[in-house]
Enzyme design. Structure first.
Site, PDB file in Angstrom:
ATOM      1  N   ASP A 446       0.857  -1.190   0.000  1.00 29.44           N
ATOM      2  CA  ASP A 446       0.000   0.000   0.000  1.00 29.44           C
ATOM      3  C   ASP A 446       0.888   1.233   0.000  1.00 29.44           C
ATOM      4  O   ASP A 446       1.787   1.380   0.854  1.00 29.44           O
ATOM      5  CB  ASP A 446      -0.900  -0.003   1.238  1.00 29.44           C
ATOM      6  CG  ASP A 446      -1.897   1.134   1.220  1.00 29.44           C
ATOM      7  OD1 ASP A 446      -2.981   0.952   0.619  1.00 29.44           O
ATOM      8  OD2 ASP A 446      -1.592   2.203   1.785  1.00 29.44           O
ATOM      9  N   GLU A 489      -5.038   2.097  -3.901  1.00 25.60           N
ATOM     10  CA  GLU A 489      -3.578   2.123  -3.988  1.00 25.60           C
ATOM     11  C   GLU A 489      -2.955   0.849  -3.423  1.00 25.60           C
ATOM     12  O   GLU A 489      -1.751   0.807  -3.165  1.00 25.60           O
ATOM     13  CB  GLU A 489      -3.031   3.347  -3.245  1.00 25.60           C
ATOM     14  CG  GLU A 489      -3.276   3.362  -1.766  1.00 25.60           C
ATOM     15  CD  GLU A 489      -4.629   3.999  -1.372  1.00 25.60           C
ATOM     16  OE1 GLU A 489      -4.771   4.387  -0.216  1.00 25.60           O
ATOM     17  OE2 GLU A 489      -5.511   4.097  -2.252  1.00 25.60           O
TER      18      GLU A 489
END
Length: 579
Positions: A446, A489
């Protein structure tokens, strides 16, 4: 019984070649033979009847009715008349009768003696001397004549009667013969013409119906059997050829429609061209959807070569560029990139669909083979066209389906695999890992503070960062590893067949690469870090989705520890009973 069987086999062996020769005759001669035989035999019977009738009529004319009546008349004179009452009239009447009998002596020499005796008595005896003795002598001679003519009549009448009886039997024979020829002709027409033609119509109707795969495979059993080599035999052989080819083509099409991939379709087309059609040397080229590249997807012979020019520039291939068949058989040296100009000829078939060339099949033919077997080659090429024609729409449909599937399984922004792909393939991947007793590294990644990029620089800048991150992750893992955009993301990386603990090393390498990389956005260059949680399957758990959850838990632990870190999952991170 054995003796009879041996005799039957002997007769069959002796006469069978003649029967085969007759059956192989043209229908013109066979039908002509049947009609001719019927006409000839009936002609002989009719001729016999005519001769019999003629003979009967001739015998009828030979029956001596008149002479028998004359002798009866003479005897009547002797019985009813008194010779002494009018001897002159008796002599005159007898002379008349004798005159008529004179002409019979040549016809019946047997009566000459009696006639001469009568003539002698009448000529030597005056009318006035006709006494009882003379009358008795004359009567005796006329009785013998009468008996002779009566016997002759009986003989002739018996012959006529016999011929009439024979004619009755021959009437039956004639009727039976005509009936036999009628049955034979009907049977011959049915078995030589009608039945084969009905079978042909039945098979042609069968061809037009939609068939299941089982019916297609059993079509060989529906091939007509007809051993004669006449016109019907030629038609049946052609129908059998069409039936067999249609069966092979339908079965081929049904099979390639059910094949899983385009590659399998190419493999099957190559097999059919090589083993069913009998073409030994050929290459199947596939043209990319962009039309910029071309690759050989099936090569029948490893020794076959092809020009590398057409791989990088497909328009160098004349067949691809023009969309028409290109062959050196008719026009020598038509292809400038063909590598075997001195020993072989080429026959290149473009696979056209919707005005676009999706592939080219280059068939290589030896010059010697073309010279000696030109007709056979023509038939093979014609058959090859049929299989290729059936293959083209299937190839294009599967290519289109694969493109759609690829779009479904790919993230539109980054080009990475998405969660749909993960769900579709994860079970197979896990099965392979377990079968090989290997380890699957699970990395949940992430980007740190990604929301701030969107807020400060805009979503376009955020998209650029996501794209570049995806490229960095893909380029720094093996091709066998999977990089998935898990959402927003977040990225999931599956490291296939790693050693225990190696996942952490790979994760730290990726963290370091992202940390040092400068992302180019319209506003300038920026840097970002990434946090990564790591778990290993089946070391941490025997359930793959639980391993992914464990990696996610480790990721959140990395965030808690200050971000830009790699954290390996530990059991104490997870306090829940189920994931």
């Amino acid at each position: 019984m054995k003796f009879l069987q041996e005799k039957f086999i002997e007769l069959k062996t002796k006469f069978y070649p003649w029967v085969r020769r007759f059956l192989n005759l043209s229908l013109y001669w066979k039908v002509g033979f049947i009609i001719g035989s019927c006409f000839f035999i009936n002609f002989l019977i009719a001729l016999y009847f005519y001769l019999l009738f003629y003979h009967v009529v001739n015998l009828q004319t030979k029956i001596p009715y008149n002479y028998e009546l004359l002798t009866n008349k003479a005897l009547t004179y002797f019985e009813k008349k008194n010779p002494s009452s009018n001897p002159y009239n008796l002599k005159v009447n007898l002379e008349k009768i004798l005159h008529e009998l004179e002409g019979v002596k040549e016809k019946y020499p047997q009566i000459s003696l009696q006639v001469e005796k009568i003539e002698k008595i009448i000529s030597q005896t005056p009318s006035y001397q006709y006494d009882t003795k003379t009358i008795k002598l004359l009567e005796k001679q006329f009785l013998e004549l009468n008996k002779f003519f009566s016997n002759e009549r009986d003989i002739l009448e018996n012959k006529i009667k016999k011929y009439k009886e024979i004619s009755k039997y021959f009437q039956i024979v004639l009727i039976l013969t005509m009936l036999a020829f009628l049955i034979w002709g009907t049977w011959s027409f049915y078995y030589m013409v009608k039945k084969p033609l009905d079978s042909i119509v039945e098979r042609l109707d069968f061809l037009t119906e939609e068939k299941g795969e089982g019916e297609l495979k059993s079509l060989k059993a529906c091939v007509l059997e007809y051993s004669a080599k006449d016109e019907i035999g030629k038609v049946i052989n052609k129908v059998n050829e069409i039936l067999t080819e249609s069966n092979a083509i339908r079965l081929f099409k049904r099979t390639i429609e059910n094949d899983e991939s385009v590659e399998m379709v190419y493999e099957r087309l190559g097999y059919y061209l090589q083993h069913m059609v009998g073409i030994d040397s050929f290459i199947i080229f596939e043209v990319s959807n962009s039309q910029n590249t071309m690759q050989a997807v099936y090569v029948s012979d490893p020794n076959l070569d092809y020009s590398s020019e057409i791989i990088l520039n497909p328009d160098k291939c004349r067949a691809k560029r023009t969309g028409q068949i290109v062959t050196s058989i008719n026009i020598p040296n038509i292809c400038k990139v063909f590598p075997f100009k001195t020993t072989k000829e080429h026959y290149c078939i473009p696979m056209m669909y919707g005005g676009k060339c999706i592939g080219v099949i280059g068939i290589y033919l030896s010059k010697e083979e073309l010279f000696n077997k030109s007709e056979i080659i023509k038939k093979k090429l014609k058959k090859a066209h049929t299989f290729i024609k059936e293959t083209i729409p299937v190839i294009e449909a599967k290519r289109y389906a694969e493109a759609l599937k690829e779009q479904t399984f790919r993230d539109a922004l980054t080009g990475l695999y998405n969660r749909h792909f993960l769900e579709a393939t994860l079970d197979k991947l896990v099965a392979q890992i377990l079968r090989r007793e290997s380890i699957l590294g699970v990395l949940m990644c992430d980007l740190d503070y990604f929301k701030s990029i969107n807020d400060k620089y805009g979503h376009d800048a955020g998209d650029i960062v996501l794209k570049e991150t995806a490229k960095l992750l893909v380029s720094n893992v093996r091709k066998s590893d999977l990089v998935v955009r898990f959402g927003g993301e977040e990225f999931l990386i599956l490291l296939v067949d790693v050693k225990k603990g190696e996942s952490v090393r790979v994760a730290d390498k990726l963290r370091s690469i992202i940390e040092t990389h400068e992302f180019k956005i319209p506003q300038g260059g920026i840097k970002r870090t990434i946090s990564i949680g790591v778990s290993e399957f089946p070391i941490d758990t025997g359930a793959i989705w639980e391993a992914i959850k464990f990696a996610d838990v480790a990721l959140y632990k990395a965030k808690e520890l200050g971000r830009n870190k790699v954290v390996r999952f530990k059991r104490e991170f997870w306090t829940e009973e189920n994931y």
